[in-house]
Design a protein around this motif. Structure first.
Motif, PDB file in Angstrom:
ATOM      1  N   LEU A   1       0.752  -1.135   0.103  1.00  0.00           N
ATOM      2  CA  LEU A   1      -0.110  -0.020  -0.001  1.00  0.00           C
ATOM      3  C   LEU A   1       0.879   1.204  -0.124  1.00  0.00           C
TER       4      LEU A   1
ATOM      5  N   ARG B   1      -0.665   9.729   2.197  1.00  0.00           N
ATOM      6  CA  ARG B   1      -1.336   9.681   3.671  1.00  0.00           C
ATOM      7  C   ARG B   1      -2.721  10.261   3.538  1.00  0.00           C
TER       8      ARG B   1
ATOM      9  N   TRP C   1      -5.306   7.736   1.638  1.00  0.00           N
ATOM     10  CA  TRP C   1      -5.493   6.049   1.874  1.00  0.00           C
ATOM     11  C   TRP C   1      -6.827   5.541   2.295  1.00  0.00           C
TER      12      TRP C   1
ATOM     13  N   VAL D   1       0.198  -7.847   4.008  1.00  0.00           N
ATOM     14  CA  VAL D   1       0.050  -6.251   3.512  1.00  0.00           C
ATOM     15  C   VAL D   1       1.118  -5.619   3.909  1.00  0.00           C
TER      16      VAL D   1
ATOM     17  N   ASN E   1       2.696  -2.115   4.475  1.00  0.00           N
ATOM     18  CA  ASN E   1       2.021  -0.491   4.647  1.00  0.00           C
ATOM     19  C   ASN E   1       3.357   0.543   4.626  1.00  0.00           C
TER      20      ASN E   1
ATOM     21  N   ASN F   1      -0.168   0.457  11.679  1.00  0.00           N
ATOM     22  CA  ASN F   1      -0.787  -0.889  11.273  1.00  0.00           C
ATOM     23  C   ASN F   1      -2.209  -1.018  12.314  1.00  0.00           C
TER      24      ASN F   1
ATOM     25  N   LEU G   1      -4.952   0.876  10.255  1.00  0.00           N
ATOM     26  CA  LEU G   1      -4.797   0.237   9.376  1.00  0.00           C
ATOM     27  C   LEU G   1      -5.810  -0.997   9.136  1.00  0.00           C
TER      28      LEU G   1
ATOM     29  N   LEU H   1       0.002  -7.481   8.723  1.00  0.00           N
ATOM     30  CA  LEU H   1       0.363  -6.147   8.404  1.00  0.00           C
ATOM     31  C   LEU H   1       1.769  -5.907   8.715  1.00  0.00           C
TER      32      LEU H   1
ATOM     33  N   ARG I   1       4.747  -2.672   8.463  1.00  0.00           N
ATOM     34  CA  ARG I   1       5.034  -1.507   7.852  1.00  0.00           C
ATOM     35  C   ARG I   1       6.575  -1.478   7.329  1.00  0.00           C
TER      36      ARG I   1
END
Length: 259
Positions: free
Chosen positions: A68, A72, A75, A90, A92, A99, A102, A112, A114
């Motif tokens: 993704l 910012r 999103w 995912v 990020n 997270n 998200l 998730l 980052r």
């Protein structure tokens, strides 16, 4: 990893695709969102196995790992109504979006992670910070130059703030070239010389056996030109101003914590 999806095809999305194909290596199939349609179409034409999807849901449905990379402020709109199955991973890469936030928005049990990929992953020349550590994501970024897992989100935010200094570095170099031009050097010559000067610095940074402080000392002669500029321009007040700016950016980047 057989398939990768990217939602938000800007500079980082382009760098990921380019890096996966760097050197002519076999690459996974890549599915791109229609956002940034011109860039997505260009990448699809240039690289085999890169496809532009009809919408973001199709990107998720056809990909094992989904990056993704949306701005910012955009999103939530970009991911509205998108369902992410629990078997997906995912990544990020959206600055300032945690997270927890998200995951709450997506309502998914998917992993998730980052990450902070830099544009130089297109040539596999930079390490990517990730949190939390995840074997598939670590392996993915290892292929693009290296992965640097960090223990917690606070450490991740600190390293994320450091990325905000990149364009300041370019502006510093442009200021040097402009100064030389004002003193009679042709603009093209000034530009060429400054680039060459700091390309050498880049090569020195590849020597990880020496700390950054050691590299600075090794390039400086006592009472020499480098010491003069460092002590008269980059003085304690200047250093404090830089750290204050970084502290402000760090506060801005910290995502809201969920209780």
């Amino acid at each position: 990893m057989k398939s990768v999806g990217i939602i938000g095809v800007g500079e980082i999305g382009r760098a990921i695709v380019t890096g996966l194909h760097h050197g002519g290596d076999a690459a996974p199939e890549v599915f791109l969102s229609p956002r940034g349609v011109r860039t997505a179409a260009e990448l699809s034409e240039r690289h085999e196995g890169v496809h532009v999807c009809a919408d973001n849901q199709e990107v998720v449905d056809r990909s094992e790992i989904v990056a993704l990379a949306v701005r910012r402020e955009q999103w939530r709109e970009a991911l509205a109504g998108v369902h992410v199955g629990g078997d997906r991973i995912v990544v990020n890469v959206m600055a300032g979006v945690g997270n927890d936030e998200l995951g709450e928005t997506l309502g998914t049990g998917a992993a998730l992670v980052r990450a902070i990929p830099l544009p130089t992953i297109r040539e596999r020349r930079s390490v990517t910070v990730v949190h939390p550590s995840h074997p598939e994501v670590n392996s993915f970024f290892a292929r693009l130059g290296g992965a640097l897992p960090v223990a917690d989100e606070a450490a991740f935010d600190v390293l994320s703030a450091l990325t905000g200094t990149l364009t300041t570095h370019y502006a510093y170099l442009a200021t040097l070239a402009s100064w030389a031009t004002r003193h009679g050097i042709a603009p093209d010559d000034a530009d060429r010389y400054v680039r060459g000067l700091f390309e050498g610095v880049g090569r020195s940074l590849g020597d990880e056996s020496r700390s950054l402080d050691r590299l600075a000392a090794d390039h400086e002669t006592p009472n020499g030109n480098n010491e003069r500029i460092r002590t008269t321009w980059f003085d304690p007040a200047n250093a404090r101003a830089l750290t204050t700016a970084l502290d402000g950016l760090l506060a801005h980047l910290k995502p809201p914590r969920r209780s």
